[in-house]
Enzyme design. Structure first.
Site, PDB file in Angstrom:
ATOM      1  N   ALA A 787       0.842  -1.188   0.000  1.00  0.00           N
ATOM      2  CA  ALA A 787       0.000   0.000   0.000  1.00  0.00           C
ATOM      3  C   ALA A 787       0.883   1.247   0.000  1.00  0.00           C
ATOM      4  CB  ALA A 787      -0.911   0.004   1.225  1.00  0.00           C
ATOM      5  N   PRO A 788       0.881   2.040  -1.094  1.00  0.00           N
ATOM      6  CA  PRO A 788       1.724   3.232  -1.162  1.00  0.00           C
ATOM      7  C   PRO A 788       1.019   4.456  -0.587  1.00  0.00           C
ATOM      8  CG  PRO A 788       0.667   2.901  -3.264  1.00  0.00           C
ATOM      9  CD  PRO A 788       0.192   1.777  -2.374  1.00  0.00           C
ATOM     10  N   PHE A 806      -3.215   8.140  -0.546  1.00  0.00           N
ATOM     11  CA  PHE A 806      -3.046   6.781  -0.018  1.00  0.00           C
ATOM     12  C   PHE A 806      -3.938   5.795  -0.753  1.00  0.00           C
ATOM     13  CE2 PHE A 806      -4.877   3.743   3.205  1.00  0.00           C
ATOM     14  CZ  PHE A 806      -3.808   2.856   3.193  1.00  0.00           C
ATOM     15  N   HIS A 807      -3.357   4.630  -1.075  1.00  0.00           N
ATOM     16  CA  HIS A 807      -4.107   3.521  -1.686  1.00  0.00           C
ATOM     17  C   HIS A 807      -3.938   2.304  -0.778  1.00  0.00           C
ATOM     18  CE1 HIS A 807      -5.475   0.351  -4.259  1.00  0.00           C
ATOM     19  NE2 HIS A 807      -5.587   1.120  -5.339  1.00  0.00           N
ATOM     20  N   SER A 808      -5.029   1.871  -0.159  1.00  0.00           N
ATOM     21  CA  SER A 808      -4.943   0.758   0.795  1.00  0.00           C
ATOM     22  C   SER A 808      -4.932  -0.581   0.057  1.00  0.00           C
ATOM     23  CB  SER A 808      -6.117   0.794   1.772  1.00  0.00           C
ATOM     24  OG  SER A 808      -7.279   0.275   1.167  1.00  0.00           O
TER      25      SER A 808
END
Length: 972
Positions: A787-788, A806-808
């Site tokens: 996740a970035p 944010f990308h979970s």
């Protein structure tokens, strides 16, 4: 001046040095005259620039002096016109002084001399106020052409020690001045340092004086020349005598022979250019094939079966069949023309058939090029030419992408209206094939037996070929790929895609030249060791240090290619090239497996191991080096004896390489970022922020979606946007970067986010506000995909605002998502500044991890708690005034909507005063409203949906209770 001689034919005779002195005097008069007039009449106006004026800036630049105002501009133009005559004479005299039989260098220098003179006229008479782009094109062309002119003059100088010494001194000062010139230009343009432009102007004027002084040195050489004007017709004496026509014809023939002599042939140069274009078509097809394949697993969320089209590259295995091999070699023109079918793929609308068309074209291209290499194996100079064309085709493809924001204009995923040049590309390709194959295959060499076995292994050679082609595709097919590997956010501590992409192109060019002139050294273990160190540095370090490793590796890959092919053609084409392309396919899939481990069989075994990919690549190349060393035991010796045919042919590819380098430098200049961006509504202290999952900039019908994304972001007047699924710097995604076009066209700063060597699907931040600082985070992901996140601080109206993108992780990995929510909540909780989260959370409103992201631990609030119909995208905020919220349908750009929020920067903002009480749009100031363009049916498939209109919120103590979560229509 000499009088007429005794035969009364000489009208005037004078020393050639007068040409140099006249040129010098007129040139200096042009610049100094404009300077004196400008300072006298418009001093404060010509020292003014876009950031500062007098007294911070107190010395005018050359461009401001000569081009901005009347009458100094006219003074300059008049004297430059006077200079042009002596200038052309100077170039001509230098050519006559230095020309030698069968010598190409004087011709090249003379051509660049004429080119510089013409481009000087271009930037003189087309000012920046007339046409900024063309003025810049002429100016950068002039400056870049100065490089071969300067070094060519030094190399071809007559044996005059004093003149040579002066030339070296002036050239050293000229090029040494470029370093501080660029430094202070960046200080002015990027950092907006007061006074920096004044210092830059001093260095700019120094360049002008040194440039003219360098040409003035020719007076020392021309002193031995005398220009004589004769009246050979007797016209000055009133006679009617005429010169015999035969003598005139003979003289013309001799002059023509000097231009089109044995040392140079325009036809051969055209053939070389055609070969390079054929190489460009090959690399364009290869890079597009992976991009089209990616479309299918992207929608299947796993193995789709279409990955098998990668195997189209192993068509050279068919050349193991003797009759087919002989048929292919005899019909190279037919194979080339059939292979161009991929250039028609853009006409095929159905994604499956478009992929099949490109796959067929790729199979024919691989077959054709291998048959070409095999056919030329008995003629080393022709084989070297084909290898040079193939490698320069890669460079041309990379530069084409550099000029088109990392998209290749002949890719079948680019529509014509979005920058595609398919028709032009196809026409040029057909012409190139007809030119390059016009001589056909000599009957005597159609299927000659291989040269005597010199040792080596076909399998090891195949591995070397595979590693080399994979490395060229993996690292070099886009100049910004390696830059994204070493990028770690703001402040900038390393290279940028523009202008430093040209550094990679220069490194590739240097490597190819090295490989051509020092083939044995290029394929030595020493060179391999240096390249391995470069690969290790690229993989393990960041910023400039890592990029230096990439430059070393890139130069080696290009240098090694001619030698590797020369070794491979002495084995069977099926064994070396067919097997080689198979290993290449495995390496390409390996590079995908390390990031797509959650969706592919065996993925966890290679999870996050880009280092293994690079090691595998270098091991394969090492196998090829071992085989080449075994087949060339004299590889430790020096250069091979020169071959006149090779030298002449090689020169044409060097000319083409120089042209490509000039194009790259020009693109860098034209795309140089201005970095003076402003928000849409500064008077209201308004920030319009958005979040969008863009599906790797590949839309539902398999077209590039970058320009469609641009249109929607621009029409919504978004100041800050977080984009998800943006890491496209991989073979399978075309080695491209959609944020380049978005940032430059929209006027936004950009943080690309974690690079491809960080093994995420990527996230990016674009902002019209300066990004003061940004850091990249890889959140805990023990099971699923990484996740970035980007944690950035922007300067919004003089107030520091934190923005997180944010990308979970996936829904299938609940523990990953729980750990990530804790990590991010703590990260947001550490900030006391105004903060926004632009995110992809994979939660239901009010449930589970939602309460970790929203609550006391993080201090964050949901932009609209009553919006129950969400799952992925969320906008959260704190310490900032929230005024509006909208959800827009995506059309076919991606699979996810665009969410947008409006916020007002206020140092006195209180979270308690952000109410959820809605207010009618009529009460909202006009500049704080969402565009009416998207009401109702909207435009181009984009409309306000879910609520069917934007929502606006009152700020202050609420007079009504908080709205509860109520069912709403399902989102698209």
């Amino acid at each position: 001046m000499a009088p007429r001689n005794k035969d009364n034919n000489t009208l005037i005779a004078f020393s050639g040095a007068w040409i140099s002195w006249t040129h010098t005097a007129a040139a200096y008069a042009a610049f100094l005259g404009a300077f004196i007039v400008g300072v006298s009449l418009h001093y404060q106006k010509i020292v003014q620039n876009e950031h500062w004026g007098y007294p911070q800036e107190w010395f005018p630049s050359v461009s401001a002096t000569i081009g901005d105002r009347y009458p100094e501009r006219s003074v300059f133009q008049v004297f430059i016109a006077i200079t042009s005559g002596p200038r052309f004479l100077l170039v001509g005299l230098w050519y006559l002084l230095t020309v030698r039989p069968n010598s190409t260098l004087p011709k090249v220098v003379a051509r660049f001399g004429v080119f510089r003179t013409l481009t000087c006229g271009g930037w003189t008479y087309v000012t920046s106020t007339d046409d900024h782009d063309w003025h810049d094109i002429f100016m950068i062309s002039y400056l870049v052409a100065t490089i071969p002119w300067t070094f060519g003059c030094i190399a071809s100088s007559p044996p005059n020690a004093q003149a040579i010494r002066y030339r070296k001194i002036l050239a050293g000062l000229f090029f040494g001045t470029l370093v501080p010139l660029v430094y202070f230009f960046i200080q002015h343009k990027v950092h907006k340092t007061p006074g920096a432009y004044t210092i830059y102007a001093f260095f700019e004027w120094s360049l002008v004086l040194l440039d003219v002084a360098f040409d003035a040195v020719t007076a020392l050489d021309f002193d031995g020349l005398e220009l004589v004007i004769k009246d050979i017709k007797g016209a000055s004496r009133g006679e009617s005598k005429r010169v015999v026509d035969d003598l005139i014809d003979d003289k013309k023939d001799r002059e023509t022979g000097q231009v089109f002599g044995r040392g140079f042939s325009w036809v051969e140069l055209l053939e070389a250019a055609a070969d390079v274009y054929n190489g460009f078509v090959f690399w364009s097809a290869l890079t597009s094939l992976a991009l089209l394949i990616w479309y299918f697993p992207l929608w299947y969320m796993g193995i789709s079966g279409f990955e098998a089209v990668f195997a189209s590259t192993i068509s050279p295995l068919l050349l193991g069949i003797g009759p087919l091999r002989r048929l292919a070699v005899r019909n190279l023109r037919v194979l080339h023309l059939i292979s161009l079918s991929g250039l028609l793929a853009w006409l095929v609308k159905d994604p499956v058939w478009r992929l099949c068309t490109v796959g067929f074209s790729m199979s024919m291209l691989c077959l054709t090029w291998v048959a070409t290499f095999y056919h030329e194996r008995s003629q080393p100079h022709r084989l070297e030419a084909r290898c040079s064309a193939f490698a320069l085709g890669l460079l041309a493809s990379s530069i084409a992408k550099y000029a088109n924001y990392s998209n290749n204009p002949i890719w079948p995923a680019i529509k014509t209206e979005d920058g595609g040049w398919h028709k032009s590309g196809l026409v040029l390709a057909v012409i190139a094939v007809l030119i390059s194959t016009r001589r056909g295959a000599p009957r005597a060499s159609v299927d000659v037996s291989s040269s005597p076995n010199r040792g080596g292994s076909a399998v090891l050679t195949a591995m070397g070929f595979a590693g080399l082609v994979f490395g060229m595709h993996y690292i070099l097919s886009d100049s910004s790929t390696a830059i994204s590997w070493v990028w770690e956010g703001f402040p900038v501590r390393g290279p940028l895609a523009v202008p430093h992409g040209s550094y990679m192109h220069f490194s590739m060019g240097v490597g190819l030249i090295f490989g051509l002139f020092y083939p044995n050294l290029a394929r030595s273990w020493t060179a391999f060791g240096i390249a391995s160190v470069g690969a290790a540095v690229l993989t393990t370090t960041m910023h400039w240090t890592g990029f230096y490793g990439a430059l070393i590796l890139g130069a080696y890959l290009m240098a090694m290619f001619p030698g590797m092919i020369a070794s491979a053609v002495h084995h069977g084409p099926a064994k070396t090239f067919g097997l080689g392309f198979l290993v290449y396919d495995i390496l390409a899939l390996f590079s995908v497996w390390v990031v797509a481990y959650a969706f592919v069989p065996g993925g966890p075994l290679v999870r996050e191991h880009t280092d293994w990919v690079v090691i595998s690549m270098m091991v394969c190349i090492g196998a090829g080096v071992f085989s080449a060393a075994a087949s060339n035991p004299s590889s430790s010796s020096g250069r091979k004896p020169p071959n006149p045919a090779t030298g002449r042919q090689r020169s044409y590819y060097i000319y083409i390489l120089m042209i490509l380098q000039l194009l790259s430098a020009s693109v860098s200049y034209l795309r140089f970022p201005s970095l003076d961006y402003t928000p849409y509504h500064p008077s209201s202290n308004l920030i319009t922020a958005g979040v969008w999952t863009v599906h790797f900039a590949l839309d539902n019908p398999m077209w590039d979606s970058t320009r469609r994304m641009r249109d929607l972001i621009k029409e919504l007047e978004i100041d800050v946007v977080g984009l998800m699924e943006t890491d496209t710097q991989r073979i399978i995604m075309g080695n491209r970067d959609p944020t380049q076009y978005l940032a430059e066209d929209l006027g936004m700063y950009v943080d690309y986010g974690p690079g491809p060597n960080k093994h995420t699907w990527g996230c990016a931040l674009l902002s019209r506000f300066p990004i003061i600082n940004s850091t990249h985070h890889l959140l805990p992901s023990p099971v699923g995909e990484l996740a970035p996140a980007i944690a950035a601080t922007i300067d919004a109206y003089g107030i520091l605002v934190d923005v997180l993108v944010f990308h979970s992780g996936q829904e299938e990995d609940p523990e990953d998502r729980r750990l990530q929510s804790n990590y991010l909540a703590d990260l947001m909780g550490q900030s006391s500044r105004p903060t926004m989260l632009l995110s992809y959370l994979v939660v239901e409103p009010g449930k589970g991890n939602y309460n970790t992201y929203v609550g006391e631990r993080s201090g964050m609030k949901d932009i609209d708690p009553s919006d129950w119909d969400r799952w992925c995208e969320y906008l959260l905020y704190k310490n900032i005034k929230r005024t509006g919220y909208a959800r827009l349908s995506r059309d076919s750009i991606t699979d996810t909507e665009l969410q947008v929020g409006k916020f007002v920067i206020d140092q006195n903002a209180s979270m308690d005063e952000n109410t959820n009480e809605l207010m009618p749009e009529a009460e909202v100031p006009a500049e704080m409203r969402f565009p009416a363009l998207f009401r109702g049916q909207g435009v181009r498939g984009h409309r306000y949906h879910v609520f069917d209109e934007p929502r606006y919120y009152r700020y202050g103590k609420s007079s009504t209770p908080e709205p509860e979560l109520e069912p709403e229509p399902q989102a698209e």
